[in-house]
Write a protein that holds these residues in place. Structure first.
Motif: not given
Length: 365
Positions: A64-66, A70-71, A78-81, A86-89
């Protein structure tokens, strides 16, 4: 051509030698069976995780967020962040939100349950009108059933024409456009592409507005005391999207106005707000969670919230509105909060979808 039906569009009456056997006339005996041509109708919704555990949520959120619709930040930024922070939490918090609304009986999200039922009713209506010459299914932009799998299956089943229907009343780049994008990606890899039509925004369709107004009237009639204000809460987008030409914000404002006119209410009886802000950018507003609190501070004790941008109840309505936004209103001094469900599989909503589909199938059926 008089007397041709949807079951033999694209073929002359003698192309198939016997009804239903899929054998082309004059073909050699070893020719593979050919399915009779059909028209496909696909209802497309946003998506759903397969489960609520960390890894299921992470896969879903990553897809979704890739999505650049959307973003739209550059991947290097964006991808490192996204992947490392983001996807760790976020899968933990999102999983908890989904568990609070999960359909435990079927072990699936409410969005999947509702979309399947909408599709079943739409299929019944179309089969009653057109017979077996139409094939109806649904897909999800993110998660399963995937757009690719559904369109590929339809093409293999003989759908030479496909109507692709994103279930978003208002057009937005992160919803309607990305759903269409995914359908077009599937076509790009098919050797034999079906003809395809996409359904445009339908927020002005009279049957949709009637169903929406009916749902509001029924909720108000069922309330012990009528709400003082109705808030139409739409999913938000960055303000930059509006400035770059996305019509979503304007279509949301117009939806509220058309609903108010349908109900015959005064202008201040319905207010527009936007939810689900994500990231540091300025988003269109006012923010629903803050707006309902302000309504409470102004002395409004009972409000109702409706979600005209969602065709099906989902985590953004069942959890965010009916829990987070409700709590914001009550914590600020409000006393009663009425959530008006999405149109879901209401008969008048299904009738509206069928009316839209029938119009878009013009010349095909």
């Amino acid at each position: 051509m008089q007397g041709m039906t949807s079951a033999n569009i694209g073929q002359t009456p003698n192309d198939l030698d016997a009804p239903g056997n899929g054998r082309l006339a004059h073909a050699p005996p070893n020719h593979p069976p050919v399915p009779r041509p059909k028209v496909g109708v696909v209802l497309a919704n946003l998506g759903t995780p397969d489960a609520t555990d960390y890894w299921s949520m992470r896969r879903y959120l990553s897809e979704f967020l890739s999505d650049k619709r959307v973003v739209d930040y550059p991947d290097w930024k964006w991808q490192p962040l996204l992947q490392l922070i983001i996807l760790s939490r976020r899968p933990f918090a999102s999983g908890k939100a989904y568990r609070g609304i999960w359909n435990t009986e079927r072990d699936e999200s409410p969005l999947l349950t509702i979309t399947r039922e909408q599709t079943r009713k739409v299929a019944e209506g179309l089969h009653a009108q057109y017979g077996e010459g139409v094939m109806v299914d649904f897909c999800m932009r993110y998660g399963n059933p995937s757009t690719d799998s559904v369109l590929t299956r339809m093409q293999a089943a003989g759908c030479e024409r496909i109507l692709f229907f994103p279930l978003y009343p208002q057009y937005a780049s992160p919803t309607t456009a990305t759903a269409n994008d995914q359908a077009f990606r599937t076509l790009m890899r098919l050797k034999w592409q079906p003809a395809i039509r996409t359904v445009p925004a339908y927020f002005e369709h009279p049957d949709y507005l009637d169903a929406l107004a009916n749902s509001v009237r029924e909720a108000y009639e069922a309330a012990e005391t009528p709400p003082e204000v109705l808030v139409a809460s739409y999913h938000g987008v960055p303000k930059r999207y509006l400035l770059e030409g996305d019509p979503y914000h304007c279509q949301c404002q117009k939806t509220t106005r058309l609903l108010r006119e349908r109900l015959g209410w005064e202008e201040d009886a319905i207010q527009t707000a936007f939810q689900s802000k994500f990231g540091p950018e300025e988003w269109v507003g006012p923010a629903s969670v803050e707006h309902v609190a302000e309504l409470a501070r102004q002395g409004n004790k009972h409000i109702a919230v409706v979600s005209p941008a969602f065709s099906s109840d989902c985590v953004e309505t069942l959890e965010e509105i009916n829990e987070e936004i409700r709590e914001s209103f009550l914590a600020a001094g409000g006393e009663r909060f009425t959530y008006i469900p999405c149109l879901n599989d209401r008969d008048d909503h299904v009738a509206a979808l069928l009316s839209i589909i029938d119009n878009e199938l013009s010349g095909w059926m």
